[in-house]
Design a protein around this motif. Structure first.
Motif, mmCIF file in Angstrom:
data_model
loop_
_atom_site.group_PDB
_atom_site.id
_atom_site.type_symbol
_atom_site.label_atom_id
_atom_site.label_comp_id
_atom_site.label_asym_id
_atom_site.label_seq_id
_atom_site.Cartn_x
_atom_site.Cartn_y
_atom_site.Cartn_z
ATOM 1 N N LEU A 86 2.542 7.695 -1.820
ATOM 2 C CA LEU A 86 3.826 8.355 -1.544
ATOM 3 C C LEU A 86 3.728 9.867 -1.772
ATOM 4 O O LEU A 86 4.236 10.658 -0.968
ATOM 5 C CB LEU A 86 4.932 7.765 -2.417
ATOM 6 N N VAL A 87 3.093 10.260 -2.854
ATOM 7 C CA VAL A 87 2.921 11.691 -3.132
ATOM 8 C C VAL A 87 2.064 12.334 -2.045
ATOM 9 O O VAL A 87 2.369 13.436 -1.572
ATOM 10 C CB VAL A 87 2.295 11.906 -4.534
ATOM 11 N N LEU A 88 1.022 11.655 -1.612
ATOM 12 C CA LEU A 88 0.170 12.190 -0.549
ATOM 13 C C LEU A 88 0.944 12.346 0.757
ATOM 14 O O LEU A 88 0.817 13.366 1.437
ATOM 15 C CB LEU A 88 -1.044 11.284 -0.345
ATOM 16 N N ILE A 89 1.758 11.388 1.103
ATOM 17 C CA ILE A 89 2.555 11.453 2.332
ATOM 18 C C ILE A 89 3.554 12.611 2.254
ATOM 19 O O ILE A 89 3.713 13.386 3.209
ATOM 20 C CB ILE A 89 3.273 10.111 2.588
ATOM 21 N N VAL A 90 4.217 12.751 1.118
ATOM 22 C CA VAL A 90 5.164 13.857 0.946
ATOM 23 C C VAL A 90 4.437 15.189 1.041
ATOM 24 O O VAL A 90 4.924 16.135 1.698
ATOM 25 C CB VAL A 90 5.920 13.722 -0.393
ATOM 26 N N PHE A 91 3.272 15.291 0.436
ATOM 27 C CA PHE A 91 2.491 16.529 0.485
ATOM 28 C C PHE A 91 2.085 16.864 1.930
ATOM 29 O O PHE A 91 2.207 18.021 2.360
ATOM 30 C CB PHE A 91 1.249 16.398 -0.395
ATOM 31 N N PHE A 103 0.831 -1.210 0.000
ATOM 32 C CA PHE A 103 0.000 0.000 0.000
ATOM 33 C C PHE A 103 0.862 1.256 0.000
ATOM 34 O O PHE A 103 0.603 2.209 -0.726
ATOM 35 C CB PHE A 103 -0.944 -0.024 1.209
ATOM 36 N N LEU A 104 1.927 1.252 0.804
ATOM 37 C CA LEU A 104 2.819 2.419 0.888
ATOM 38 C C LEU A 104 3.674 2.592 -0.363
ATOM 39 O O LEU A 104 4.173 3.685 -0.625
ATOM 40 C CB LEU A 104 3.709 2.311 2.124
ATOM 41 N N ALA A 105 3.867 1.533 -1.123
ATOM 42 C CA ALA A 105 4.676 1.613 -2.334
ATOM 43 C C ALA A 105 3.911 2.247 -3.487
ATOM 44 O O ALA A 105 4.517 2.615 -4.500
ATOM 45 C CB ALA A 105 5.166 0.231 -2.721
#
Length: 115
Positions: A23-28, A16-18
């Motif tokens: 990933l873009v959402l987490i960075v944002f 799921f995290l890959a």
């Protein structure tokens, strides 16, 4: 690459995290919360400052009202004389003033001056 596949197979939540969208959402989210000039943390600090300033405004408005009331009272000559006698120890001619200070008053003055 095999190690990564084995790791994802062992831990399914990594799949799921890959996902690139995750990933873009987490960075944002990290960017908005911590790194941006208008971050959430900065907004919290600014909100606290705004609350303090608003409290100061309320305090000074009440003080202005008190001072305005005392100014209205001092427009009367009798009250001006009473205020001058009590506050500045002024006196009329041929009049003596005796100032009596109690020890309790001196101690409270020392405490107030130390703070």
């Amino acid at each position: 690459m095999n190690k990564l596949k084995n790791l994802i197979a062992d831990y399914p939540f990594l799949k799921f995290l890959a996902n690139r969208y995750v990933l873009v959402l987490i960075v944002f989210i990290v960017w908005v919360l911590f790194l941006d000039n208008y971050s959430y943390l900065e907004h919290r600090v600014l909100d606290k400052e705004i609350e303090e300033i608003e409290d100061n405004i309320k305090y000074y408005k009440t003080e202005i009202k008190k001072d305005s009331a005392s100014i209205k009272h001092l427009k009367n000559n009798d009250r001006v004389e009473k205020y001058a006698r009590e506050k500045y120890y002024m006196k009329r001619e041929n009049e003596d003033i005796y100032i009596i200070e109690y020890e309790d008053d001196k101690q409270t003055e020392k405490v107030n001056n130390n703070n």
